[in-house]
Design a protein around this motif. Structure first.
Motif, PDB file in Angstrom:
ATOM      1  N   GLU A 248     -10.756   1.382   0.583  1.00  0.00           N
ATOM      2  CA  GLU A 248     -11.012   1.741  -0.761  1.00  0.00           C
ATOM      3  C   GLU A 248     -10.638   0.731  -1.982  1.00  0.00           C
ATOM      4  OE1 GLU A 248      -9.264   5.338  -1.495  1.00  0.00           O
ATOM      5  OE2 GLU A 248     -10.751   6.645  -0.045  1.00  0.00           O
ATOM      6  N   GLN A 249      -9.554   0.073  -1.823  1.00  0.00           N
ATOM      7  CA  GLN A 249      -9.344  -0.987  -2.529  1.00  0.00           C
ATOM      8  C   GLN A 249      -9.974  -2.325  -2.473  1.00  0.00           C
ATOM      9  OE1 GLN A 249      -6.975  -0.176  -5.053  1.00  0.00           O
ATOM     10  NE2 GLN A 249      -7.472   1.917  -4.419  1.00  0.00           N
ATOM     11  N   GLU A 250     -10.282  -2.675  -1.138  1.00  0.00           N
ATOM     12  CA  GLU A 250     -11.345  -3.715  -0.794  1.00  0.00           C
ATOM     13  C   GLU A 250     -12.831  -3.672  -1.307  1.00  0.00           C
ATOM     14  OE1 GLU A 250     -10.342  -4.300   3.204  1.00  0.00           O
ATOM     15  OE2 GLU A 250      -8.388  -5.164   2.923  1.00  0.00           O
TER      16      GLU A 250
ATOM     17  N   GLU B 139       2.269   1.900  -3.590  1.00  0.00           N
ATOM     18  CA  GLU B 139       1.361   2.298  -4.320  1.00  0.00           C
ATOM     19  C   GLU B 139       0.721   3.781  -4.081  1.00  0.00           C
ATOM     20  OE1 GLU B 139      -2.191  -0.407  -3.982  1.00  0.00           O
ATOM     21  OE2 GLU B 139      -0.701  -2.107  -5.065  1.00  0.00           O
TER      22      GLU B 139
ATOM     23  N   GLU C  75       0.855  -1.353  -0.210  1.00  0.00           N
ATOM     24  CA  GLU C  75       0.201   0.015  -0.089  1.00  0.00           C
ATOM     25  C   GLU C  75       0.811   1.308   0.072  1.00  0.00           C
ATOM     26  OE1 GLU C  75      -2.564  -3.363   1.548  1.00  0.00           O
ATOM     27  OE2 GLU C  75      -0.315  -2.526   1.919  1.00  0.00           O
TER      28      GLU C  75
ATOM     29  N   TYR D 202      -6.964   4.034   2.077  1.00  0.00           N
ATOM     30  CA  TYR D 202      -6.641   3.309   1.027  1.00  0.00           C
ATOM     31  C   TYR D 202      -7.096   2.068   0.766  1.00  0.00           C
ATOM     32  CZ  TYR D 202      -3.886   2.192  -3.143  1.00  0.00           C
ATOM     33  OH  TYR D 202      -3.436   1.613  -4.476  1.00  0.00           O
ATOM     34  N   LYS D 203      -6.566   1.235   1.579  1.00  0.00           N
ATOM     35  CA  LYS D 203      -6.836  -0.118   1.672  1.00  0.00           C
ATOM     36  C   LYS D 203      -8.484  -0.573   1.834  1.00  0.00           C
ATOM     37  CE  LYS D 203      -5.066  -4.467   4.295  1.00  0.00           C
ATOM     38  NZ  LYS D 203      -4.399  -4.793   5.127  1.00  0.00           N
TER      39      LYS D 203
ATOM     40  N   LYS E 205       0.705   7.242  -6.258  1.00  0.00           N
ATOM     41  CA  LYS E 205      -0.385   7.935  -6.671  1.00  0.00           C
ATOM     42  C   LYS E 205      -0.728   9.223  -5.838  1.00  0.00           C
ATOM     43  CE  LYS E 205      -2.438   3.675  -7.648  1.00  0.00           C
ATOM     44  NZ  LYS E 205      -3.650   2.459  -7.550  1.00  0.00           N
TER      45      LYS E 205
END
Length: 75
Positions: A72-74, A11, A8, A69-70, A15
């Motif tokens: 949102e990714q999941e 990334e 994370e 962020y994690k 970003k």
């Protein structure tokens, strides 16, 4: 810092410019604290305490960003 979130962090550094800045500043302060602890950098106790406080605040902010962020990714 927060090595369990290596993916994370990598990334987010690419970003998110704000995250990259926070991460780099934390690492800079971490190195100063290590240098002071090991006698390579002379700082007063007050200066060292300020560095450690700022480092902790940056780590907390970075962790919040990583967890968001994690999530949102999941999701």
């Amino acid at each position: 810092m927060l090595s369990e979130y290596r993916k994370e962090i990598s990334e987010l550094k690419q970003k998110n410019a704000h995250f990259a800045k926070i991460f780099d500043r934390h690492n800079e302060l971490d190195q100063k604290a290590k240098d002071a602890d090991e006698g390579r950098l002379h700082l007063s106790d007050t200066e060292l305490e300020q560095i450690k406080k700022e480092k902790l605040l940056l780590k907390d902010e970075a962790l919040r960003m990583i967890l968001q962020y994690k999530k949102e990714q999941e999701g």
